[in-house]
Design an enzyme around this catalytic site. Structure first.
Site, mmCIF file in Angstrom:
data_model
loop_
_atom_site.group_PDB
_atom_site.id
_atom_site.type_symbol
_atom_site.label_atom_id
_atom_site.label_comp_id
_atom_site.label_asym_id
_atom_site.label_seq_id
_atom_site.Cartn_x
_atom_site.Cartn_y
_atom_site.Cartn_z
ATOM 1 N N SER A 1 -7.865 -2.554 -21.531
ATOM 2 C CA SER A 1 -8.585 -1.326 -21.218
ATOM 3 C C SER A 1 -8.363 -0.277 -22.310
ATOM 4 O O SER A 1 -8.678 -0.544 -23.470
ATOM 5 C CB SER A 1 -8.171 -0.820 -19.832
ATOM 6 O OG SER A 1 -9.082 0.121 -19.342
ATOM 7 N N GLU A 18 -18.176 -6.068 -15.421
ATOM 8 C CA GLU A 18 -17.556 -4.784 -15.747
ATOM 9 C C GLU A 18 -18.568 -3.740 -16.190
ATOM 10 O O GLU A 18 -19.512 -4.067 -16.907
ATOM 11 C CB GLU A 18 -16.584 -4.945 -16.923
ATOM 12 C CG GLU A 18 -15.323 -5.653 -16.611
ATOM 13 C CD GLU A 18 -14.313 -5.484 -17.720
ATOM 14 O OE1 GLU A 18 -14.073 -4.346 -18.163
ATOM 15 O OE2 GLU A 18 -13.755 -6.511 -18.127
ATOM 16 N N HIS A 22 -12.966 -6.004 -14.362
ATOM 17 C CA HIS A 22 -12.134 -5.376 -15.386
ATOM 18 C C HIS A 22 -10.745 -6.022 -15.434
ATOM 19 O O HIS A 22 -10.084 -6.156 -14.413
ATOM 20 C CB HIS A 22 -12.001 -3.881 -15.081
ATOM 21 C CG HIS A 22 -11.230 -3.124 -16.105
ATOM 22 N ND1 HIS A 22 -11.718 -2.913 -17.374
ATOM 23 C CD2 HIS A 22 -10.023 -2.543 -16.056
ATOM 24 C CE1 HIS A 22 -10.827 -2.213 -18.051
ATOM 25 N NE2 HIS A 22 -9.789 -1.979 -17.283
#
Length: 172
Positions: A33, A125, A155
Site C-alpha cells: 500500500s 481494488e 487490497h
C-alpha cells in the site's frame, strides 16, 4: 509524522544497512500500500543522494497516486471491500499538503533507472489503476517491471495467506 518523515526514515534505514556492510545488490525493498509507494520515492531519494539503488522492488498493492485519480477508483468503488476513495483522500490529506507532489506520489515522477519491479495488485481494488499505471510508466521509461493482477482479489490480498494465493506468495 507527515511527509516527508517516512521517506527520511526510510533513507536512514537504507544508509544503516549500507553501513553494516550490506551491498545494494543484497537489498530488496518491499512494501504494501503506502509502503509500496514509499519504495519508489525512496529509490528517487537514494539516486538523488548519489547512492547505488537496491537490487529490486516488490510492491504489493502500491499506492503511488495520492490524488486517487486513476479509473479504478470509480470502476471498483462498489467491489473493493476494504478501501474507498474518500478514505484514501482523508489519509493523503493527513500525510501531505500536496498529494500531487512527485515524492509523495511517485507515479508523477520520472522513474527512469528504477530497479526491477514485481508488482502485485488485486483485480477488485480501487487502487488497481495505481499498480497498472506504475507498471506502464516503468516499462515506458525503460525499467524492468512485472505486474500480477489477481482477479477477484482485494487490497494487499497476499498478506492474508490464503491457499489460492500461495503461488503468488512463493513467486514473491
Amino acid at each position: 509524522h507527515p511527509f516527508p518523515a517516512a521517506l527520511d526514515d526510510a533513507l536512514v534505514s537504507y544508509r544503516y544497512l549500507l553501513s553494516k556492510g550490506y551491498t545494494p545488490k543484497q537489498i530488496t525493498l518491499s512494501g504494501e500500500s503506502a509502503g509500496g509507494g514509499l519504495c519508489y520515492s525512496l529509490c528517487q531519494r537514494i539516486a538523488g543522494e548519489g547512492l547505488e539503488l537496491p537490487a529490486c522492488i516488490i510492491a504489493v498493492s502500491p499506492w503511488v497516486d495520492l490524488t486517487c485519480s486513476g479509473p479504478s477508483y470509480e470502476e471498483n468503488k462498489n467491489v473493493d471491500p476494504s478501501l474507498s476513495r474518500k478514505l484514501l483522500l482523508y489519509y493523503a490529506k493527513g500525510y501531505t499538503d500536496d498529494p500531487g507532489d512527485r515524492m509523495a506520489s511517485p507515479l508523477f515522477s520520472d522513474l527512469t533507472g528504477m530497479p526491477p519491479s514485481l508488482i502485485y495488485v488485486g483485480g477488485d481494488e480501487i487502487m488497481r489503476s495505481d499498480a497498472q499505471s506504475l507498471h506502464d510508466k516503468l516499462t515506458a521509461q525503460g525499467c524492468e517491471s512485472q505486474l500480477v493482477i489477481s482477479e477477484d482479489r482485494w487490497h494487499a490480498y497476499l498478506l492474508y495467506g490464503m491457499e489460492e494465493d500461495k503461488a503468488d506468495f512463493e513467486r514473491m
